[in-house]
Design an enzyme around this catalytic site. Structure first.
Site, mmCIF file in Angstrom:
data_model
loop_
_atom_site.group_PDB
_atom_site.id
_atom_site.type_symbol
_atom_site.label_atom_id
_atom_site.label_comp_id
_atom_site.label_asym_id
_atom_site.label_seq_id
_atom_site.Cartn_x
_atom_site.Cartn_y
_atom_site.Cartn_z
ATOM 1 N N ASN A 116 -11.392 -13.647 -23.700
ATOM 2 C CA ASN A 116 -10.386 -12.944 -24.501
ATOM 3 C C ASN A 116 -10.878 -12.677 -25.916
ATOM 4 O O ASN A 116 -11.134 -11.536 -26.296
ATOM 5 C CB ASN A 116 -9.089 -13.758 -24.535
ATOM 6 N N ASP A 117 -11.023 -13.724 -26.702
ATOM 7 C CA ASP A 117 -11.354 -13.562 -28.121
ATOM 8 C C ASP A 117 -12.673 -12.821 -28.342
ATOM 9 O O ASP A 117 -12.799 -12.041 -29.289
ATOM 10 C CB ASP A 117 -11.426 -14.936 -28.811
ATOM 11 N N VAL A 118 -13.668 -13.062 -27.484
ATOM 12 C CA VAL A 118 -14.996 -12.482 -27.699
ATOM 13 C C VAL A 118 -15.064 -11.016 -27.302
ATOM 14 O O VAL A 118 -16.099 -10.363 -27.464
ATOM 15 C CB VAL A 118 -16.077 -13.280 -26.940
ATOM 16 N N ALA A 161 -7.977 -18.542 -29.755
ATOM 17 C CA ALA A 161 -7.682 -18.326 -31.169
ATOM 18 C C ALA A 161 -6.215 -17.987 -31.402
ATOM 19 O O ALA A 161 -5.767 -17.882 -32.535
ATOM 20 C CB ALA A 161 -8.554 -17.218 -31.736
#
Length: 491
Positions: free
Chosen positions: A418-420, A460
């Protein structure tokens, strides 16, 4: 001063140190990692046997050392400690799941830190046994041991770093294991508290080195345990890979400091290697996230409540696809880039993913794997999982080597990352992940995104706008189950 070191002992420790250096070099690549592990094991075996040898009693005739005069109780204690450690290590290695590897590493770091603290305490309570003190006979009163000034500094710093490593690693373990919220816990005035505590530790070390009083020594122990908790509690989940590598560095420096206290060359070499390599890795990780090391320690991602949003914007329109849709799109593609994340690790989908990649290659599709430096919960987490599934090393690429290819790629297959992959890191200055380099999956012609549900967010705590783009098809299911269904649809 420490007793002179037997030249053969020094040579054996040097050989062990060389093995550790070669082990680190081997671990720098998945292709040579097995050899690196073996060299590390050989080096540790040499270091342990040599250390046991140095504790054998000297032959009365001055010719070498002999096992015959070794205290059987001491021998039993040494062998029992080795046996207990070996059983625990073997059992843990066989039972631990790859998804739990980050918290296992954090737990191991805590043990290294605790060992440094215990060695420091033992050296303080009985300095003569460690060869770091001389007896002083006063005119009046009982004789007492005066610890060498340099040894007091080494001891104080070693205990401080070890205690910080222990308590910090405990918090990291709890966050990674899900026993504690991954969200930052922000204390009022935390920066002032942290700086004041660190300053107090340094002053107490100086006081201990000057006077050898007991209260500054125990003050260092207590405050160091406390600052370890205080430093890691406010760090958010997205910074956890940096925390793991940072604690790895701390454990190395603690071991090196205790090596000086013990006069053990192998510990000094090993600690310096681990400390420096961990520090370099932390720097590389921070660069990969476009963050400074100080900013990570000061708060970490998600340290403020503003921006980003803590919940998924599930009221926005999005497209849902099936395993059959995904299989058809990928079979018609010229190139597919697979982006694995922690969701793949949790579902243990790496083997099914490798099978899917093999199926696509049979259809003439170029398959590549894109690895973000902070994907997962520790450095190299995704690389290890893919290597476990026998994914060819030549198919695996780092962010800087493959990011430019997404614009010419037919399908970006994101599995649990997700975050990356969140473009908000490039566009939304209010986002807690702003400035972190991300994989440009949204530039691919089609994005297939495996996710359990639309209601969740990344580690995050921010939503990913890629979910709602016109070229994205969401595959909502357990990652392993979905990939297996895709493989079946390709038959």
């Amino acid at each position: 001063m420490h007793a002179p070191v037997n030249p053969w002992v020094a040579f054996a420790y040097l050989v062990a140190g060389v093995c550790f250096i070669l082990a680190l070099r081997g671990l720098s690549s998945p292709a040579t990692s097995r050899r690196g592990n073996r060299l590390g094991m050989i080096g540790m075996g040499i270091a342990v046997l040599t250390t046991i040898f140095t504790h054998l009693p000297v032959d009365p005739n001055g010719i070498g050392r002999t096992l015959l005069e070794l205290d059987t109780v001491t021998l039993f204690e040494i062998l029992a400690a080795i046996a207990i450690g070996a059983v625990i290590g073997l059992t843990t290695a066989r039972r631990i799941a790859m998804t739990a590897m980050p918290q296992l590493v954090a737990a191991f770091h805590s043990l290294v830190g605790l060992a440094a603290v215990l060695v420091g305490i033992a050296a303080y309570l009985n300095p003569q046994a460690f060869g770091i003190a001389k007896m002083v006979i006063p005119m009046i009163g009982q004789p007492f041991a005066v610890i060498n000034p340099v040894s007091k500094v080494e001891m104080g710093l070693g205990v401080a770093i070890g205690a910080i490593t222990f308590s910090g690693s405990v918090i990291a373990f709890l966050k990674l294991n899900g026993s504690m919220s991954g969200k930052p816990i922000l204390l009022p005035g935390r920066h002032v508290i942290n700086l004041a505590t660190l300053a107090a530790i340094l002053l107490l070390v100086a006081q201990f080195a000057h006077t050898q009083d007991s209260w500054p020594f125990w003050g260092v122990v207590v405050l160091s345990f406390a600052i370890g908790f205080l430093l890691i509690i406010p760090i958010g989940g997205a910074d956890m890979p940096v925390v793991v590598s940072m604690l790895n560095s701390y454990s190395g420096w603690a071991a090196a400091a205790m090596g000086f206290t013990l006069g053990n060359t192998a510990m000094i070499i090993t600690g310096a290697l681990v400390g420096s390599s961990g520090a370099i890795l932390s720097y590389i990780m921070c660069r990969a996230m476009n963050r400074s090391f100080i900013s990570v320690i000061a708060g970490g991602f998600g340290a403020t409540d503003s921006g980003g949003g803590g919940a998924a914007a599930i009221d926005r329109p999005w497209k849902r696809g099936s395993a059959e849709d995904a299989a058809f799109l990928m079979q018609q593609a010229e190139q597919v880039i697979i982006v694995p994340g922690y969701g793949m690790a949790v579902a243990q989908a790496q083997h099914a993913l490798r099978e899917m990649g093999d199926k696509l290659k049979e259809h003439g599709v170029r398959v590549k794997y894109a690895i973000h430096p902070v994907a997962g919960r520790m450095p190299g987490h995704m690389n290890v999982l893919l290597a476990e599934a026998n994914v060819p090393y030549d198919d695996v690429f780092e962010l800087e080597d493959i990011n430019s290819e997404f614009a010419q790629t037919d399908v970006a297959f994101v599995i649990g990352a997700n975050d990356v992959t969140n473009p908000a890191a490039k566009t939304d200055k209010s986002s807690p992940i702003y400035g972190m380099p991300v994989l440009d999956v949204e530039k691919a012609k089609t994005v297939l995104f495996i996710k359990r549900s639309m209601g969740g967010v990344g580690y995050a705590g921010v939503d990913n706008e890629v979910f709602y783009r016109d070229n994205t098809m969401m595959l909502l299911a357990d990652a392993k189950k979905m990939v297996e269904e895709i493989v079946k649809a390709m038959d």
